[in-house]
Structure formats: structure tokens, C-alpha cells
Scaffold this motif. Structure first.
Motif, short mmCIF file in Angstrom:
data_model
loop_
_atom_site.label_atom_id
_atom_site.label_comp_id
_atom_site.label_asym_id
_atom_site.label_seq_id
_atom_site.Cartn_x
_atom_site.Cartn_y
_atom_site.Cartn_z
N GLY B 229 59.53 -9.88 -31.78
CA GLY B 229 59.73 -8.80 -30.82
C GLY B 229 60.48 -7.61 -31.41
O GLY B 229 60.67 -6.59 -30.74
N THR B 230 60.93 -7.74 -32.67
CA THR B 230 61.77 -6.69 -33.25
C THR B 230 61.10 -5.30 -33.28
O THR B 230 61.77 -4.32 -32.95
CB THR B 230 62.25 -7.11 -34.66
OG1 THR B 230 62.99 -8.33 -34.51
CG2 THR B 230 63.16 -6.06 -35.28
N PRO B 231 59.79 -5.20 -33.66
CA PRO B 231 59.20 -3.85 -33.69
C PRO B 231 59.32 -3.12 -32.34
O PRO B 231 59.61 -1.92 -32.31
CB PRO B 231 57.73 -4.11 -34.05
CG PRO B 231 57.77 -5.40 -34.82
CD PRO B 231 58.87 -6.21 -34.19
N GLN B 232 59.15 -3.86 -31.25
CA GLN B 232 59.27 -3.24 -29.92
C GLN B 232 60.70 -2.73 -29.70
O GLN B 232 60.92 -1.62 -29.21
CB GLN B 232 58.90 -4.26 -28.84
CG GLN B 232 58.79 -3.63 -27.45
CD GLN B 232 58.81 -4.67 -26.32
OE1 GLN B 232 58.66 -5.87 -26.56
NE2 GLN B 232 59.00 -4.20 -25.10
N LEU B 233 61.67 -3.55 -30.11
CA LEU B 233 63.07 -3.16 -29.95
C LEU B 233 63.39 -1.94 -30.82
O LEU B 233 64.07 -1.01 -30.39
CB LEU B 233 63.97 -4.36 -30.32
CG LEU B 233 65.49 -4.21 -30.18
CD1 LEU B 233 65.89 -3.74 -28.79
CD2 LEU B 233 66.18 -5.54 -30.50
N LEU B 234 62.86 -1.94 -32.05
CA LEU B 234 63.12 -0.81 -32.95
C LEU B 234 62.50 0.48 -32.40
O LEU B 234 63.10 1.55 -32.49
CB LEU B 234 62.57 -1.10 -34.35
CG LEU B 234 63.23 -2.27 -35.10
CD1 LEU B 234 62.63 -2.43 -36.49
CD2 LEU B 234 64.74 -2.11 -35.19
N ASP B 235 61.30 0.35 -31.78
CA ASP B 235 60.67 1.52 -31.15
C ASP B 235 61.57 2.08 -30.05
O ASP B 235 61.75 3.30 -29.93
CB ASP B 235 59.31 1.14 -30.54
CG ASP B 235 58.22 1.03 -31.60
OD1 ASP B 235 58.48 1.48 -32.74
OD2 ASP B 235 57.15 0.48 -31.29
N LEU B 236 62.13 1.18 -29.24
CA LEU B 236 63.00 1.62 -28.15
C LEU B 236 64.26 2.30 -28.68
O LEU B 236 64.74 3.28 -28.12
CB LEU B 236 63.38 0.43 -27.26
CG LEU B 236 62.22 -0.12 -26.40
CD1 LEU B 236 62.58 -1.49 -25.82
CD2 LEU B 236 61.89 0.87 -25.28
N CYS B 237 64.79 1.77 -29.79
CA CYS B 237 65.98 2.39 -30.39
C CYS B 237 65.66 3.81 -30.86
O CYS B 237 66.45 4.74 -30.65
CB CYS B 237 66.49 1.55 -31.57
SG CYS B 237 67.20 -0.03 -31.05
N ARG B 238 64.48 3.96 -31.50
CA ARG B 238 64.07 5.29 -31.95
C ARG B 238 63.95 6.25 -30.78
O ARG B 238 64.43 7.37 -30.80
CB ARG B 238 62.73 5.20 -32.68
CG ARG B 238 62.85 5.31 -34.21
CD ARG B 238 61.49 5.51 -34.87
NE ARG B 238 60.55 4.44 -34.54
CZ ARG B 238 60.51 3.25 -35.15
NH1 ARG B 238 61.36 2.98 -36.12
NH2 ARG B 238 59.64 2.33 -34.78
N GLU B 239 63.29 5.74 -29.71
CA GLU B 239 63.07 6.54 -28.50
C GLU B 239 64.40 7.05 -27.93
O GLU B 239 64.47 8.16 -27.42
CB GLU B 239 62.40 5.62 -27.47
CG GLU B 239 61.42 6.26 -26.54
CD GLU B 239 60.77 5.16 -25.72
OE1 GLU B 239 61.21 4.97 -24.58
OE2 GLU B 239 59.87 4.45 -26.24
N HIS B 240 65.43 6.20 -27.99
CA HIS B 240 66.72 6.58 -27.42
C HIS B 240 67.67 7.19 -28.45
O HIS B 240 68.84 7.43 -28.15
CB HIS B 240 67.39 5.37 -26.76
CG HIS B 240 66.71 4.95 -25.48
ND1 HIS B 240 65.71 4.02 -25.44
CD2 HIS B 240 66.89 5.38 -24.21
CE1 HIS B 240 65.29 3.87 -24.19
NE2 HIS B 240 65.98 4.69 -23.43
#
Lengths: 110, 292
Positions: B229-240
Motif C-alpha cells: 500500500g506504500t505507493p498510495q500513501l506516498l501519492d497522498l503525501c505528495r498531494e499534501h
């Protein structure tokens, strides 16, 4: 002096059901010796985050009731009612307000 | 620099990260550190750092006590002021519910008679000591006490009194986004969110981002139990706009060390390097955002 009995109630009349809750009851029917009733709406308690039972106890005492009939009374409300000298009878939740008052009076006369 | 290690979801690894940083901070940065367990409802940092406790004190909250019931004029000012229903007037006498009091002192201020006086309610204990590598401070809530923010604030006041002004502070914050967590992260200069890439972890991570962003503090992320699930979490971090300072693998060896009460840098050389790098990147991140 007339003795007033407060009953936690789901509505304003003697034929309404006893509300099993005390602090957050819909309201209180107050009955005097002559059978005259008065209704205290308790809708405001729903918006209270804290202390609904304590506030309900204060309002009942202020209305002159010396007896409370209800379902279950929480510990803080119970100490507030005790401080105000209001006697508490629990376990009346399956009755109507009128039945609860009649049952209480029958017990007092026995 | 005061760094809060926080998370939305509990059990994501706040204490793992805080303890790991406490173990390597001095060596990695050559700066003194105080590590603070602010999760006062269930402190557990001591299980990993095994501090020697040198001083302990009881923390109390000032609450009203009825000193002279006969003096009460039945004016109701105390009852009207209290937003928590902690004081009322019954049969012409004040009645206090000590466990509901938030300690604002308002009733004592408005009472026109001498009926009330200041008393206290025990909140819990504050412990101070050393782990050998860092100074240690922790709060421990009294069993039965329902409010933790007053004790958290008492621990933070003690921290301000004892912490080395030249040193850094790691706060192991309570989980979640309610008052205990907010009280803790609001005291920090930098927030490090520990997040795990599970559906539940990501959901609560987003709650934490939403809750803490308005504080306007620099905030970064450590991914723990990094997996599919890390890529999804990393995407969210970038988004924020949240930098990711470290990722700790979902590795059985880490769990085994943790279960024995061991520290992340002791799992192996790779993890020791990850911890050193994290300590350095937190200070760099804090420095960058301070000058930004």
C-alpha cells in the motif's frame, strides 16, 4: 404542603410512558396531591455534552418535587437529588406516568 | 528543536520511532536530547528505553471545594458560569462534581461569598530520569482520571523548566486527533507523522493531516510497515506536500525485536543507518522550514 411527584416522561400527560432515562428524558410530568399535572420539557438536555442529569435534578427540585420516579438515575444525578432532598424510585420504565404515580402512592399507603 | 512523533491511528509505530530516535540522537547529531512520553493514558516508552527514574511528583488540578456551605447566597453564578456542569447549587448550597471540573477557576472568581475555596484533584504523576543516552520525562495518568490534557500540559511545563535549552526534544504523542493529541503536537516545532499503508492506517493518517495542518507547523511523514500500500500513501503525501523522511519495511525481524522490548537500530546495521538518517533528516527538514 402538597407533595409533588416528578416522573421522567416521554410526553406531557399521565398516559405517556415513563422515560427510562433521567438526565436526558424527554421531559418531566409533575403531579401534586390533587392530581394536577405540570410538564417540564427537557429537550434542551439533548444538546448538553455534560451534566444533563445534574441540571435535570436542579430543575425538578426547583419545581418543588420531593419524589422522583424514573428508570435509571446516574450516580452524579443521584448525589444532586440527594443534596436537594428528593427521594428517588428507579425501575418504573415499563409503566405509564399515571400508573407509576398510582403504584408509588399504593406503596406509600401500604 | 521540539519534535512531536504523532499518528492518526494508534499502533502505527510512534513509540518505535521515538525510542529509535532517542537511542541514536546523541550519536547522530552530537546534541543533547530529552525524550518525553506524552501518551499519559498508556505510557509505554519506558518499556523500550528502561529509564532510571530520579524524581517523581504528583500533578494536580485546582478545583473548587465547598468550604462554608452556610455562606452560599444561592445566587447561582457558579452554576451559570461552568460549561461542564461541574458545580451546581442544591437546596441553597453549592454542590461540586470534582471529576467533571476542568480547573478554569471561574467559579472561585465569580462566587460573591466565601462559600468556595481552592482544592485539588490528582491528575497523575510526572517522572523524570535518564535512559543513559537521553534525559527522560513522562506523565502517567491516575487510574480513574478522565481528562488527560491537563496532565499533558503539566508535563510540558515541567519540560520547559528542566530541558537543556541547547538540546532537542522528542515528544511521543498520544494517538488520534482529539484533545490529548492536539495538546501534544501544538507544543512542538515540527510534527513527524508515523503512518502505515493499510486502509485503516491511511484513513486515520488523512484525519491527522486534516487536524494538524491548521496548526501551521512543519510536518513530515515516516512510513512504517512499508508494503504493497506504500505507493498510495506516498501519492497522498505528495498531494499534501508532506516530505517522507523514512520508510521502515514490514519486516518480521523488526517485529521480533520490538516484541522483546528491543530498539529499531538494534535490529541490524541497515536499520541503524535508517535511524541515523532519520534523525539527520528531521533536523535538516526543521532547519529548511524555519528559513523558508
Amino acid at each position: 404542603m402538597s407533595k409533588k411527584i416528578a416522573v421522567s416522561s416521554e410526553g406531557p400527560t399521565l398516559s405517556d410512558a415513563v422515560d427510562p432515562r433521567f438526565g436526558r428524558a424527554a421531559g418531566f410530568v409533575i403531579v401534586d396531591d390533587a392530581g394536577t399535572t405540570q410538564y417540564l420539557d427537557n429537550g434542551g438536555s439533548q444538546a448538553m455534552a455534560h451534566g444533563a442529569g445534574i441540571e435535570a435534578a436542579r430543575r425538578i427540585a426547583e419545581a418543588g418535587a420531593t419524589v422522583l420516579l424514573s428508570g435509571v438515575v446516574g450516580p452524579k444525578a443521584a448525589s444532586a437529588l440527594a443534596a436537594a432532598g428528593v427521594a428517588v424510585v428507579e425501575g418504573m420504565e415499563s409503566l405509564t406516568v399515571g400508573e407509576a404515580v398510582a403504584q408509588y402512592r399504593a406503596g406509600q399507603d401500604a | 528543536m521540539l519534535v512531536a512523533i504523532a499518528s492518526g491511528k494508534g499502533g502505527t509505530g510512534k513509540t518505535t520511532v521515538a525510542a529509535a530516535l532517542a537511542a541514536v540522537w546523541g550519536q547522530a547529531l552530537l546534541r543533547p536530547l530529552t525524550v518525553v512520553d506524552l501518551d499519559v493514558e498508556e505510557p509505554n516508552l519506558h518499556l523500550f528505553l528502561r529509564p532510571v527514574i530520579r524524581r517523581a511528583e504528583t500533578a494536580c488540578l485546582e478545583i473548587p471545594v465547598v468550604a462554608d456551605p452556610a455562606a452560599c447566597s444561592d445566587c447561582g453564578a457558579c452554576r451559570e458560569l461552568c460549561q461542564f456542569g461541574a458545580i451546581t447549587v442544591m437546596a441553597g448550597k453549592p454542590l461540586v462534581f470534582p471529576e467533571m471540573c476542568h480547573g478554569c477557576g471561574g467559579c472561585l472568581a465569580v462566587c460573591p461569598t466565601g462559600s468556595l475555596t481552592a482544592g485539588s484533584r490528582e491528575l497523575g504523576r510526572i517522572e523524570e530520569g535518564t535512559t543513559g543516552l537521553a534525559d527522560y520525562l513522562a506523565g502517567r495518568l491516575r487510574i480513574g482520571e478522565s481528562q488527560s490534557p491537563p496532565l499533558i500540559r503539566a508535563v510540558l511545563r515541567r519540560l520547559a523548566a528542566v530541558a537543556d535549552p541547547e538540546g532537542d526534544v522528542i515528544l511521543d504523542a498520544p494517538p488520534g486527533v482529539s484533545c490529548p493529541a492536539m495538546t501534544s503536537v501544538a507544543a512542538a516545532d515540527v510534527i513527524v507523522l508515523v503512518a502505515e499503508p493499510t486502509p485503516f492506517g491511511i484513513h486515520d493518517f488523512l484525519l491527522a493531516v486534516e487536524a494538524f495542518t491548521p496548526l501551521g507547523k512543519p510536518m513530515a511523514v515516516v512510513v512504517n510497515r512499508s508494503s504493497d500500500g506504500t505507493p498510495q500513501l506516498l501519492d497522498l503525501c505528495r498531494e499534501h506536500g508532506l516530505p517522507v523522511l523514512a520508510a521502515i519495511a514490514d519486516d518480521r525481524a523488526v517485529a521480533e525485536t520490538y516484541a522483546r522490548g528491543g530498539l529499531l537500530p538494534d535490529v541490524g546495521a541497515h536499520y541503524r543507518a535508517v535511524c541515523h538518517e532519520l534523525a539527520r533528516s528531521i533536523t535538516v527538514f526543521a532547519g529548511e522550514t524555519a528559513h523558508a
